[in-house]
Write an enzyme that holds these catalytic residues in place. Structure first.
Site, PDB file in Angstrom:
ATOM      1  N   TRP A 171     -29.218-100.007  67.235  1.00 20.52           N
ATOM      2  CA  TRP A 171     -27.568-100.304  66.720  1.00 20.52           C
ATOM      3  C   TRP A 171     -26.059-100.253  65.985  1.00 20.52           C
ATOM      4  O   TRP A 171     -25.499-100.606  66.187  1.00 20.52           O
ATOM      5  CB  TRP A 171     -28.716-101.306  65.695  1.00 20.52           C
ATOM      6  CG  TRP A 171     -28.407-100.976  64.141  1.00 20.52           C
ATOM      7  CD1 TRP A 171     -29.660 -99.729  63.202  1.00 20.52           C
ATOM      8  CD2 TRP A 171     -27.224 -99.601  62.850  1.00 20.52           C
ATOM      9  NE1 TRP A 171     -29.393 -99.248  62.461  1.00 20.52           N
ATOM     10  CE2 TRP A 171     -27.543 -98.656  62.083  1.00 20.52           C
ATOM     11  CE3 TRP A 171     -26.096 -99.752  63.028  1.00 20.52           C
ATOM     12  CZ2 TRP A 171     -27.581 -97.605  61.266  1.00 20.52           C
ATOM     13  CZ3 TRP A 171     -25.498 -98.652  62.675  1.00 20.52           C
ATOM     14  CH2 TRP A 171     -25.714 -98.184  60.991  1.00 20.52           C
ATOM     15  N   LYS A 195     -36.418-102.098  74.298  1.00 23.51           N
ATOM     16  CA  LYS A 195     -36.725-102.581  72.828  1.00 23.51           C
ATOM     17  C   LYS A 195     -35.550-102.183  71.825  1.00 23.51           C
ATOM     18  O   LYS A 195     -35.089-101.176  71.311  1.00 23.51           O
ATOM     19  CB  LYS A 195     -38.099-101.688  72.161  1.00 23.51           C
ATOM     20  CG  LYS A 195     -37.780-102.399  71.000  1.00 23.51           C
ATOM     21  CD  LYS A 195     -37.629-102.170  69.755  1.00 23.51           C
ATOM     22  CE  LYS A 195     -38.024-102.274  68.565  1.00 23.51           C
ATOM     23  NZ  LYS A 195     -36.995-102.058  66.892  1.00 23.51           N
ATOM     24  N   GLY A 250     -31.619 -92.275  68.483  1.00 19.37           N
ATOM     25  CA  GLY A 250     -32.610 -93.173  66.835  1.00 19.37           C
ATOM     26  C   GLY A 250     -32.332 -91.909  65.889  1.00 19.37           C
ATOM     27  O   GLY A 250     -31.809 -90.848  66.724  1.00 19.37           O
ATOM     28  N   GLU A 274     -32.744 -88.612  71.834  1.00 18.27           N
ATOM     29  CA  GLU A 274     -30.737 -88.605  70.973  1.00 18.27           C
ATOM     30  C   GLU A 274     -31.465 -88.581  70.270  1.00 18.27           C
ATOM     31  O   GLU A 274     -31.553 -90.305  69.441  1.00 18.27           O
ATOM     32  CB  GLU A 274     -29.873 -89.552  71.689  1.00 18.27           C
ATOM     33  CG  GLU A 274     -28.232 -88.750  71.791  1.00 18.27           C
ATOM     34  CD  GLU A 274     -27.839 -89.668  70.482  1.00 18.27           C
ATOM     35  OE1 GLU A 274     -28.215 -88.655  69.939  1.00 18.27           O
ATOM     36  OE2 GLU A 274     -27.644 -90.336  70.684  1.00 18.27           O
ATOM     37  N   LEU A 275     -30.782 -87.868  68.885  1.00 15.99           N
ATOM     38  CA  LEU A 275     -31.475 -88.027  67.764  1.00 15.99           C
ATOM     39  C   LEU A 275     -30.087 -87.698  66.396  1.00 15.99           C
ATOM     40  O   LEU A 275     -29.831 -87.863  66.912  1.00 15.99           O
ATOM     41  CB  LEU A 275     -33.156 -87.550  66.963  1.00 15.99           C
ATOM     42  CG  LEU A 275     -34.191 -86.662  68.420  1.00 15.99           C
ATOM     43  CD1 LEU A 275     -35.449 -86.284  67.869  1.00 15.99           C
ATOM     44  CD2 LEU A 275     -34.900 -88.768  68.286  1.00 15.99           C
ATOM     45  N   CYS A 308     -23.933 -90.601  65.643  1.00 19.04           N
ATOM     46  CA  CYS A 308     -24.571 -89.313  64.934  1.00 19.04           C
ATOM     47  C   CYS A 308     -23.808 -87.977  65.785  1.00 19.04           C
ATOM     48  O   CYS A 308     -24.335 -86.990  64.971  1.00 19.04           O
ATOM     49  CB  CYS A 308     -26.063 -89.415  66.368  1.00 19.04           C
ATOM     50  SG  CYS A 308     -25.274 -89.676  68.007  1.00 19.04           S
ATOM     51  N   GLU A 408     -27.881 -86.718  57.412  1.00 22.15           N
ATOM     52  CA  GLU A 408     -26.536 -87.533  57.782  1.00 22.15           C
ATOM     53  C   GLU A 408     -26.121 -88.609  56.945  1.00 22.15           C
ATOM     54  O   GLU A 408     -27.231 -89.232  55.911  1.00 22.15           O
ATOM     55  CB  GLU A 408     -26.805 -88.496  59.246  1.00 22.15           C
ATOM     56  CG  GLU A 408     -27.267 -87.689  60.091  1.00 22.15           C
ATOM     57  CD  GLU A 408     -27.047 -88.204  61.312  1.00 22.15           C
ATOM     58  OE1 GLU A 408     -26.359 -88.205  62.418  1.00 22.15           O
ATOM     59  OE2 GLU A 408     -28.561 -89.479  61.487  1.00 22.15           O
TER      60      GLU A 408
END
Length: 511
Positions: A171, A195, A250, A274-275, A308, A408
């Site tokens: 988001w 999704k 996410g 991609e975290l 991130c 984070e």
């Protein structure tokens, strides 16, 4: 095709403010058609500035997801055989429409995400850069010729699209991250099932509607929103034989779960994860402090810190620590928190009140363990009490014992700590399970080389606070992910290499 569905009352109010109201769609998109859930279920999408519903998105089920997967499989048989110039032209047409409708897309981003107008428009420009880049990369998808010691052999490597791709998008940069994935997939000749996040689905649906208007065929891009069935969607995408790659952006816990699901599938598939990040930002005594402060602000407070690669731990050498605090405080004191469309707003709300409450918890934990709040640390006064607002905050005296060292921050919080030696900074920076981005500010070139080689992160900004652009590889190490997005390497993640080994080619017969 245009949607024939009637908008809800809430959606009509927002749609009337768009330059192109037809881009506000309370639907999914499967095989070239706007669709709603077979059950009729919907979920509300909330404006984080007010807590009010802006529209109702279809809460689709695995039945709709199965249909989307089937559509992507059928379309792949055609799309994979298109020539690179056809795919490049489609991406450029899509980009041109996104430029034409930039204000409508930005308006949806502000409404769903809360970003200030300038940042929302910036996200559309960022998104467009990936469509442009991958249009070019479609034409540069080169193979290889491999010389052989055998005079009768010739060896060629060709690259082919991996197949239908399952994309799960975040988001915080809803259109930007979708563009990264869709641009690469379409350029490679893949089809995709997206999704979208339940917080920001409408901007993605509008973005894909423009792809349809650009002439991208039915089934090549599908969008299947859900909120209730998120877990089931993850299982189905990761374990479906038809889906050949998963691309997820996410949180680390969710990414690890999806990675395990994909690993347990009947057929192996490629994954790009991609975290989360825990970026160290290291400022040395000899740094250009104007540049360093500019870098902190660009990295830390873009998207309200919901990013991130945002600096999570700001290491400042003792000789300039107080000056950095003072300069940062002076800059942040000028910021104005408010609704994204207000002219004087520099920072909007966080994505929801849960994100705001996490900021409150982490700052309280730092304060309880000895840190000092230099600025902010509060919910601002005079704004909608239902909005997810939080003041830009500076905390001095961060330590490894604090929750924010491991979690984070994902908010407008600059947490600083003091160091004395280069080795101390290096050990502290690497004291994390994450490894996405890091930053170094110094005028010492040798130090730049030493640290950049030893810091265990996938990206290193050296006197630069931004590390993401279409032409640059984006990806991390350790629990920050696997694979690459953007750049020529990002295209490779949607391709498979195939060896064509020719034998018994006796050129001597010519002579």
């Amino acid at each position: 095709m245009p949607s024939t569905f009637t908008l809800s009352a809430e959606a009509r109010e927002l749609a009337s403010k768009l330059k192109d109201p037809s881009l506000f769609l309370e639907t999914g998109y499967i095989n070239g058609e706007h669709v709603r859930s077979s059950t009729g279920a919907t979920f509300p999408v909330i404006d984080p500035a007010t807590g009010k519903t802006i529209g109702n998105c279809p809460d689709m089920t695995t039945a709709e997801l199965e249909s989307a997967i089937a559509a992507s499989v059928a379309a792949f048989d055609y799309w994979r055989h298109t020539t690179p110039n056809i795919r490049a032209e489609a991406l450029q047409k899509w980009r041109a429409l996104c430029i034409e409708h930039a204000e409508s897309l930005a308006h949806l981003i502000v409404a769903e995400n809360g970003k200030p107008w300038k940042e929302a428009m910036g996200e559309i420009a960022y998104s467009n850069s990936f469509l442009d880049w991958f249009a070019g990369e479609a034409m540069r998808n080169y193979g290889d010729f491999i010389p052989s010691p055998n005079p009768l052999s010739r060896n060629i490597v060709v690259k082919q699209p991996v197949g239908p791709v399952g994309c799960i998008t975040p988001w915080n940069f809803s259109v930007g991250m979708c563009s990264k994935k869709a641009g690469a997939a379409i350029a490679a000749g893949c089809t995709i099932v997206i999704k979208p996040p339940p917080e920001t689905p409408f901007s993605i649906i509008a973005f894909v509607e423009l792809a349809t208007r650009a002439g991208i065929p039915p089934g090549v891009i599908n969008v299947v929103p859900t909120k209730t069935h998120t877990r089931e969607f993850g299982i189905l995408l990761c374990q479906s034989d038809a889906i050949k790659k998963i691309s997820f952006t996410g949180s680390t816990p969710v990414g690890l779960h999806l990675n395990r699901l994909a690993a347990n599938a009947r057929l192996l598939k490629k994954v790009t994860m991609e975290l989360g990040g825990n970026a160290p930002f290291i400022i040395f005594d000899d740094a250009d402090l104007d540049l360093a402060i500019e870098g902190v602000i660009a990295g830390k407070f873009r998207a309200n810190g919901q990013n991130c690669v945002s600096p999570n731990r700001i290491f400042v050498q003792s000789g300039v620590y107080d000056e950095v605090i003072s300069r940062l405080k002076a800059k942040l004191s000028q910021y104005k928190v408010g609704p994204g469309l207000a002219k004087d707003t520099t920072h909007g709300p966080l994505i929801h009140t849960a994100a705001r409450d996490k900021c409150i918890r982490l700052v309280k934990d730092m304060q309880a363990k000895g840190a000092t709040i230099v600025l902010g640390g509060r919910i601002p006064e005079g704004l909608d009490p239902n909005g997810a607002y939080y003041e830009p905050t500076i905390v001095s005296g961060m330590t490894p014992e604090m929750d924010a060292w491991r979690e984070e921050l994902f908010g407008p919080i600059a947490a600083l700590l003091k160091f004395d030696t280069e080795l101390e900074a290096l050990k502290g920076a690497n004291n994390s399970e994450m490894g996405l981005a890091c930053y170094i500010y110094t005028k010492d070139v040798a130090r730049c080389w030493r640290l950049s080689e030893e810091l265990s992160f996938g990206m290193c900004g050296i006197n630069a606070g931004m590390v993401s652009a279409a032409e640059l590889p984006f990806g991390g190490r350790n629990n920050s992910g696997v694979g690459t997005e953007g750049s020529k390497y990002g295209l490779d993640d949607y391709l498979e290499k195939k060896l064509l080994a020719f034998g018994n080619i006796d050129s001597r017969s010519l002579w």
